[in-house]
Design a protein around this motif. Sequence first.
Motif, PDB file in Angstrom:
ATOM      1  N   ARG A  58       0.840  -1.205   0.000  1.00 35.18           N
ATOM      2  CA  ARG A  58       0.000   0.000   0.000  1.00 35.18           C
ATOM      3  C   ARG A  58       0.872   1.250   0.000  1.00 35.18           C
ATOM      4  NH1 ARG A  58      -4.499  -0.028   4.371  1.00 35.18           N
ATOM      5  NH2 ARG A  58      -5.170   1.735   3.112  1.00 35.18           N
ATOM      6  N   PHE A  59       1.983   1.206   0.731  1.00 32.64           N
ATOM      7  CA  PHE A  59       2.911   2.336   0.765  1.00 32.64           C
ATOM      8  C   PHE A  59       3.428   2.631  -0.644  1.00 32.64           C
ATOM      9  CE2 PHE A  59       7.303   3.847   0.882  1.00 32.64           C
ATOM     10  CZ  PHE A  59       7.176   5.006   1.631  1.00 32.64           C
ATOM     11  N   PHE A  60       3.917   1.611  -1.338  1.00 34.36           N
ATOM     12  CA  PHE A  60       4.490   1.812  -2.662  1.00 34.36           C
ATOM     13  C   PHE A  60       3.436   2.120  -3.721  1.00 34.36           C
ATOM     14  CE2 PHE A  60       8.040  -0.527  -0.658  1.00 34.36           C
ATOM     15  CZ  PHE A  60       8.999   0.463  -0.812  1.00 34.36           C
ATOM     16  N   ASP A  61       2.188   1.754  -3.468  1.00 33.07           N
ATOM     17  CA  ASP A  61       1.092   2.097  -4.383  1.00 33.07           C
ATOM     18  C   ASP A  61       0.566   3.512  -4.165  1.00 33.07           C
ATOM     19  OD1 ASP A  61       0.913  -0.110  -5.993  1.00 33.07           O
ATOM     20  OD2 ASP A  61      -0.618  -1.109  -4.793  1.00 33.07           O
ATOM     21  N   ASN A  62       0.932   4.140  -3.060  1.00 29.14           N
ATOM     22  CA  ASN A  62       0.438   5.476  -2.745  1.00 29.14           C
ATOM     23  C   ASN A  62       0.971   6.480  -3.771  1.00 29.14           C
ATOM     24  OD1 ASN A  62       0.243   8.163  -1.512  1.00 29.14           O
ATOM     25  ND2 ASN A  62      -0.346   7.053   0.337  1.00 29.14           N
ATOM     26  N   PRO A  63       0.092   7.308  -4.347  1.00 26.12           N
ATOM     27  CA  PRO A  63       0.547   8.279  -5.350  1.00 26.12           C
ATOM     28  C   PRO A  63       1.519   9.328  -4.801  1.00 26.12           C
ATOM     29  CG  PRO A  63      -1.782   8.604  -4.852  1.00 26.12           C
ATOM     30  CD  PRO A  63      -1.349   7.359  -4.141  1.00 26.12           C
ATOM     31  N   LYS A  64       1.570   9.500  -3.485  1.00 24.04           N
ATOM     32  CA  LYS A  64       2.509  10.453  -2.887  1.00 24.04           C
ATOM     33  C   LYS A  64       3.926   9.893  -2.817  1.00 24.04           C
ATOM     34  CE  LYS A  64      -0.874  12.796   0.005  1.00 24.04           C
ATOM     35  NZ  LYS A  64      -1.252  13.130   1.377  1.00 24.04           N
ATOM     36  N   VAL A  65       4.056   8.595  -2.997  1.00 23.84           N
ATOM     37  CA  VAL A  65       5.358   7.931  -2.920  1.00 23.84           C
ATOM     38  C   VAL A  65       5.874   7.705  -4.331  1.00 23.84           C
ATOM     39  CG1 VAL A  65       6.590   5.869  -2.172  1.00 23.84           C
ATOM     40  CG2 VAL A  65       4.782   6.832  -0.745  1.00 23.84           C
ATOM     41  N   ASP A  66       7.009   8.302  -4.631  1.00 25.43           N
ATOM     42  CA  ASP A  66       7.622   8.187  -5.957  1.00 25.43           C
ATOM     43  C   ASP A  66       8.845   7.296  -5.849  1.00 25.43           C
ATOM     44  OD1 ASP A  66       8.545   8.532  -8.531  1.00 25.43           O
ATOM     45  OD2 ASP A  66       9.337  10.532  -8.158  1.00 25.43           O
ATOM     46  N   THR A  67       8.736   6.086  -6.325  1.00 22.70           N
ATOM     47  CA  THR A  67       9.854   5.155  -6.223  1.00 22.70           C
ATOM     48  C   THR A  67      10.984   5.479  -7.192  1.00 22.70           C
ATOM     49  OG1 THR A  67       8.754   3.628  -7.739  1.00 22.70           O
ATOM     50  CG2 THR A  67       8.409   3.267  -5.380  1.00 22.70           C
ATOM     51  N   ASP A  68      10.735   6.375  -8.148  1.00 26.49           N
ATOM     52  CA  ASP A  68      11.785   6.802  -9.071  1.00 26.49           C
ATOM     53  C   ASP A  68      12.556   8.008  -8.546  1.00 26.49           C
ATOM     54  OD1 ASP A  68      11.165   4.815 -10.924  1.00 26.49           O
ATOM     55  OD2 ASP A  68       9.629   6.071 -11.855  1.00 26.49           O
TER      56      ASP A  68
END
Length: 79
Positions: A58-68
């Motif tokens: 859920r953390f990584f799917d959050n739009p506020k979290v940018d994994t790039d």
Amino acid sequence: MSDTGDLDDWATDEFGAAQLGDARLTQRLIALARRLSQAPQCSFPQSLDGAELKAGYRFFDNPKVDTDGGRCQVAGPVT
């Protein structure tokens, strides 16, 4: 990093200043870093229990979290 205290300090030092727009997201990032650093050779399902795994996804799917790394600044600028 021989005990949990060292891991806690490392995770907070590394990610505590992350600007994710919500303090709960920053705390989740720190918690994930702590857990995953205990077994870096393992996959998420191997490292996390059911609730932690769901929270991680859920953390990584959050739009506020940018994994790039384009939208949030986790660490200060490199000098």
